[in-house]
Design a protein around this motif. Structure first.
Motif, short mmCIF file in Angstrom:
data_model
loop_
_atom_site.label_atom_id
_atom_site.label_comp_id
_atom_site.label_asym_id
_atom_site.label_seq_id
_atom_site.Cartn_x
_atom_site.Cartn_y
_atom_site.Cartn_z
N ILE A 1 92.37 7.95 74.39
CA ILE A 1 93.17 9.08 73.88
C ILE A 1 92.29 10.27 73.55
O ILE A 1 92.81 11.38 73.32
N LEU A 2 90.97 10.10 73.56
CA LEU A 2 90.06 11.22 73.33
C LEU A 2 89.89 12.11 74.56
O LEU A 2 89.25 13.17 74.47
N GLU A 3 90.46 11.70 75.70
CA GLU A 3 90.22 12.45 76.93
C GLU A 3 90.96 13.77 76.96
O GLU A 3 90.74 14.59 77.85
N ASP A 4 91.84 14.01 76.00
CA ASP A 4 92.49 15.31 75.83
C ASP A 4 92.47 15.62 74.34
O ASP A 4 92.08 14.79 73.53
N ASP A 5 92.90 16.84 73.98
CA ASP A 5 92.95 17.20 72.58
C ASP A 5 93.81 16.20 71.81
O ASP A 5 94.89 15.81 72.26
N LEU A 6 93.34 15.82 70.64
CA LEU A 6 93.97 14.77 69.86
C LEU A 6 94.48 15.35 68.55
O LEU A 6 93.79 16.15 67.91
N PRO A 7 95.70 14.99 68.14
CA PRO A 7 96.19 15.47 66.84
C PRO A 7 95.20 15.11 65.73
O PRO A 7 94.59 14.05 65.73
N ARG B 1 85.54 0.66 74.48
CA ARG B 1 84.66 0.67 75.66
C ARG B 1 83.20 0.83 75.26
O ARG B 1 82.39 1.32 76.04
N GLY B 2 82.84 0.37 74.09
CA GLY B 2 81.55 0.58 73.48
C GLY B 2 81.74 1.32 72.17
O GLY B 2 82.86 1.47 71.67
N ILE B 3 80.65 1.83 71.62
CA ILE B 3 80.75 2.60 70.38
C ILE B 3 80.73 4.10 70.63
O ILE B 3 80.91 4.88 69.70
N GLU B 4 80.57 4.50 71.91
CA GLU B 4 80.43 5.92 72.20
C GLU B 4 81.71 6.69 71.86
O GLU B 4 81.66 7.78 71.30
N GLY B 5 82.88 6.12 72.22
CA GLY B 5 84.12 6.79 71.90
C GLY B 5 84.31 6.95 70.41
O GLY B 5 84.75 8.00 69.93
N GLY B 6 83.96 5.91 69.65
CA GLY B 6 84.06 6.00 68.20
C GLY B 6 83.10 7.02 67.63
O GLY B 6 83.43 7.74 66.67
N ARG C 1 82.55 12.37 65.13
CA ARG C 1 81.97 13.71 65.14
C ARG C 1 83.06 14.79 65.17
O ARG C 1 82.88 15.89 64.65
N ARG C 2 84.20 14.45 65.79
CA ARG C 2 85.31 15.40 65.87
C ARG C 2 86.25 15.31 64.67
O ARG C 2 87.29 15.95 64.64
N GLY C 3 85.89 14.47 63.69
CA GLY C 3 86.64 14.41 62.46
C GLY C 3 87.77 13.41 62.44
O GLY C 3 88.61 13.46 61.54
N HIS C 4 87.80 12.48 63.40
CA HIS C 4 88.85 11.47 63.44
C HIS C 4 88.35 10.17 62.82
O HIS C 4 87.19 9.78 63.00
N ASP C 5 89.24 9.47 62.13
CA ASP C 5 88.90 8.14 61.63
C ASP C 5 88.81 7.16 62.79
O ASP C 5 89.51 7.31 63.81
N LEU D 1 75.30 9.07 63.60
CA LEU D 1 76.22 9.85 62.77
C LEU D 1 75.54 10.32 61.49
O LEU D 1 74.71 9.62 60.91
N THR D 2 75.94 11.49 61.04
CA THR D 2 75.51 11.97 59.73
C THR D 2 76.27 11.19 58.65
O THR D 2 77.31 10.57 58.94
N PRO D 3 75.80 11.21 57.40
CA PRO D 3 76.55 10.51 56.34
C PRO D 3 78.00 10.99 56.23
O PRO D 3 78.90 10.17 56.01
N GLU D 4 78.24 12.28 56.40
CA GLU D 4 79.62 12.77 56.33
C GLU D 4 80.46 12.22 57.48
O GLU D 4 81.61 11.81 57.29
N GLN D 5 79.88 12.20 58.68
CA GLN D 5 80.61 11.65 59.83
C GLN D 5 80.83 10.15 59.69
O GLN D 5 81.87 9.61 60.08
N ALA D 6 79.86 9.46 59.09
CA ALA D 6 79.96 8.00 58.95
C ALA D 6 81.13 7.59 58.08
O ALA D 6 81.64 6.47 58.20
N HIS D 7 81.57 8.49 57.20
CA HIS D 7 82.73 8.17 56.35
C HIS D 7 84.00 7.97 57.18
O HIS D 7 84.97 7.41 56.67
N HIS D 8 83.99 8.44 58.42
CA HIS D 8 85.17 8.26 59.28
C HIS D 8 85.24 6.87 59.89
O HIS D 8 86.26 6.54 60.52
#
Length: 765
Positions: A387-393, A402-407, A412-416, A460-467
């Motif tokens: 679902i990341l392949e297009d803009d996501l709400p 498919r690995g950890i890359e999508g996560g 990084r884009r602010g999604h949990d 991930l940065t600490p702020e990003q890791a919270h997601h």
């Protein structure tokens, strides 16, 4: 053993909490997951049948009763619930007390003294998890009729992650309500709190939708491939059906809630839609009817993008929301092959109407429509990482498979994010290379690999890791006809997921985890869980070494305990020789072996007999694949009921290899072959399957020296197997053949919708 070696071994085997205790205090505490902090004290508390359980708060009383039930199953002792007080007598108190506003509702504390045990938390969830820890402490030692001796200690505990989950696929194979409840019970005893329930797919729609009853009447049934879909007495089709009524779903949700588990339903869009399209062809992207699929793999059926289809999906989601009160609804989004959309003039016209430029954006439109509908009804969408392949709400969450890359990208884009990578947490992948493993995907995810997964990427940065909300193990059930196979897949790897989800990263320790595992296996046995025995069974492998002799190697996949063996036909005991190096033995010989931990048998003994004839025969499990295109461990399609044969086969390149086969003095090779349905949809990978050209009407069995080497023999294949589903082929070898060869066996021709597979090979002198 030298003193330094002994001390090093002791440090490896003891969990961190036990190491911190005085040397003479207690044996290692078999707690899984390991608590955040634990301090041992002097003395013990004896938990007896007459020990009162005390709780003033009704919510705490419910936890006390749950604890009593667990102890009853684990030690056959039933402590009595005594209401609000028990005087000065030794007692176990369950207490809900105010805590700080920033405390996790799943946190708890546990105090054990020789006179009293107090489990306290600010929320029933935390109190329940404290009760689970206490139950584990009460079931660390064997159930020998004596009181449970619980060491004095103090625990302050809180989980590392808020999402500690399992996913069960009920679409490919169906589980009963009672079986679902058994899994929920086991999850609760591991402090797992999220049950992701995969309810719709190409092979079945399992959820009753009252507005669309045909979804389960039609979409809930399929005709299994091959003999598995035919009644041998009548020759008529035998449908495979199953669905959950809304009342059953509400019962499961209620049952899960009592155990502090949230149920996350999955309704897959826009792909994995064949069961729905089979029911209502107007929802599809191609003309004409299609059956509910009886094949595995990646299918091409997609929902179309008409407003009527969105109205259908919103109707479905509306009923889903009524049944499932949890915040999240999973909308799938994975493996949506766009071929049908690309080929459909109407879908292309619809894309122009919607103003989307390509098929990836059309999937993004699907995701946004569903996410917006869910948000309007106080729900939150989560989907697979495609679902990341297009803009996501902004509010949508991502499950990275498919690995950890999508996560990583989603965070990084602010999604949990929930981490569930195929590399470590797909538990339909097998656990060992044992020939006793059930059908499945032979790419291995052993216990160590599952345990060592780290959900928070270092990038991930600490702020990003919270997601990163947490992690989840997934079981897809294509090859799991029985619930016992589901349990084999989950257990004991579920314990590794539990520890990663709960225990602080710095306190995780695989050696300590292994040392705590035997007590957990005892708990599984008390609750009747069909956990995987294969990681703990001893493997016995033989290598010929000259005339009449053999080298026998013993091993155990997890490396737990001491392997002891016999060669005289008797069962090994704790006094039998300990294995240290390969055994040089004379033929014939029977080897039996078992692992012992603390003088107790870890798992049932294994045995293997070696003689001259056995060295000239191999089952398919002992053969290699000529390549590793897509190797599967497949089950036969018959008989309709009961045990079926299992075959290893690479469906991209079906070719079996006996490396260094001893052909000196061998006149012929006998191959017992079976034939099973070729029931795989491979989408864009279909063209990767290789076929050797046939020369006769039905193809041949070819024997070569090496996968692409010299042809040694070729015999014609029959039109079909014998009545039992097998055929035995004898291939004479030419004069002057090599004394040793990499014996390759391949069946020529494209025989789909069936395929030949090797069952057994024997070299005939």
């Amino acid at each position: 053993m030298k003193l330094a070696q002994f001390l090093l071994l002791l440090l490896v085997l003891l969990p961190a909490a036990a190491i911190a205790a005085p040397a003479d205090a207690h044996a290692p505490l078999s707690l899984i997951p390991e608590p955040a902090t634990l301090t041992l004290r002097d003395g013990t508390f004896e938990l007896r049948a007459d020990t009162p359980l005390v709780a003033a708060d009704p919510r705490a009383a419910q936890v006390a009763r749950q604890f009593a039930g667990y102890v009853r199953r684990g030690r056959h002792v039933a402590p009595r619930f005594d209401g609000a007080g028990a005087g000065d007598a030794p007692a176990v108190e369950f207490r809900i007390s105010p805590v700080g506003a920033d405390a996790s509702p799943e946190a708890y504390s546990l105090d054990v003294s020789p006179q009293r045990i107090v489990v306290s938390a600010g929320d029933p969830r935390g109190l329940f998890y404290g009760a689970v820890t206490l139950w584990q402490l009460a079931t660390t030692s064997p159930d020998d009729g004596t009181p449970a001796r619980i060491p004095a200690l103090h625990i302050d505990d809180t989980p590392r992650f808020g999402w500690r989950g399992l996913m069960l696929d009920s679409a490919r194979h169906f589980q009963s309500v009672d079986e679902i409840k058994q899994l929920l019970d086991a999850m609760a005893r591991h402090k797992l709190n999220t049950f992701h329930w995969h309810l719709t797919d190409d092979q079945g729609w399992r959820l009753q939708i009252r507005k669309y009853p045909e979804l389960t009447q039609v979409g809930g049934c399929r005709i299994p491939a091959g003999d598995g879909g035919i009644d041998p007495r009548t020759g008529k089709p035998v449908p495979y059906c199953g669905f959950y009524t809304q009342d059953q779903v509400r019962e499961i949700v209620r049952y899960a809630g009592e155990r502090h588990i949230t149920v996350v339903p999955e309704i897959d869009i826009p792909g994995h839609a064949q069961a729905a399209v089979s029911t209502y062809p107007r929802l599809g992207s191609v003309e004409g009817p299609t059956p509910v699929s009886n094949e595995w793999g990646v299918h091409k059926y997609l929902f179309n993008a008409e407003e009527g289809t969105f109205a259908f999906l919103e109707d479905v989601m509306a009923e889903v929301i009524e049944m499932f009160p949890g915040r999240y609804v999973h909308i799938g989004g994975d493996e949506a092959v766009k071929d049908q959309w690309k080929a459909s003039p109407r879908v292309q016209a619809r894309m122009r109407e919607l103003g989307v430029e390509n098929e990836a954006q059309l999937q993004g439109y699907f995701v946004k429509r569903m996410a917006d509908f869910l948000a309007a009804h106080d729900r939150r969408a989560i989907g697979w990482d495609e679902i990341l392949e297009d803009d996501l709400p902004a509010d949508a969450a991502v499950m990275s498979w498919r690995g950890i890359e999508g996560g990583t990208e989603a965070a990084r884009r602010g999604h949990d994010v929930v981490m569930a990578p195929v590399s470590h947490l797909y538990f339909d992948y097998l656990q060992t290379g044992s020939p006793d493993e059930p059908p499945g995907r032979p790419l291995l995810i052993p216990l160590r690999k599952a345990y060592e997964f780290e959900p928070v990427p270092d990038a991930l940065t600490p702020e990003q890791a919270h997601h990163i909300l947490g992690l989840q193990a997934n079981v897809w059930t294509e090859h799991m006809r029985s619930f016992e196979r589901v349990e084999h897949a989950f257990f004991p790897r579920i314990a590794a997921v539990a520890e990663t989800g709960w225990t602080p990263r710095a306190r995780k320790d695989y050696a300590g985890f292994l040392a705590r595992l035997p007590a957990q296996l005892d708990r599984y046995r008390h609750f009747g869980i069909a956990y995987a025995r294969t990681p703990f069974e001893v493997r016995i492998e033989g290598t010929p070494r000259g005339e009449g002799a053999i080298d026998v190697a013993l091993s155990q996949p997890v490396g737990l305990g001491t392997i002891r063996y016999t060669v005289d036909g008797s069962a090994p005991t704790a006094a039998s020789p300990a294995y240290g190096a390969p055994l040089e033995l004379q033929l014939p010989v029977e080897v039996q072996a078992v692992a012992f931990v603390d003088g107790r048998v870890l798992e049932a003994p294994t045995s293997r007999r070696f003689d001259a004839a056995s060295l000239l025969q191999r089952e398919d499990e002992a053969l290699a694949m000529c390549s590793q295109g897509l190797m599967l461990r497949l089950e036969d399609d018959g008989p309709l009921e009961g045990r079926r044969a299992i075959f290893n086969a690479d469906i991209f390149n079906p070719c079996w290899l006996w490396a260094d086969a001893p052909l000196d003095g061998i006149a012929a090779v006998e191959v017992r072959a079976g034939r099973i349905p070729y029931y795989f949809q491979l989408a864009g990978d279909e063209g990767h399957r290789k076929f050797r050209p046939p020369h006769g009407a039905h193809g041949e069995l070819e024997l070569r020296d090496g996968c692409d080497g010299e042809l040694l023999a070729s015999v014609p294949l029959p039109a079909g197997p014998d009545a039992d589903g097998f055929v035995t082929l004898l291939a004479p070898l030419p004069a002057g053949h090599p004394a040793t060869a990499d014996l390759c066996m391949v069946f020529t021709g494209d025989t789909r919708p069936t395929m030949w597979v090797v069952d057994r090979v024997a070299l005939r002198p």
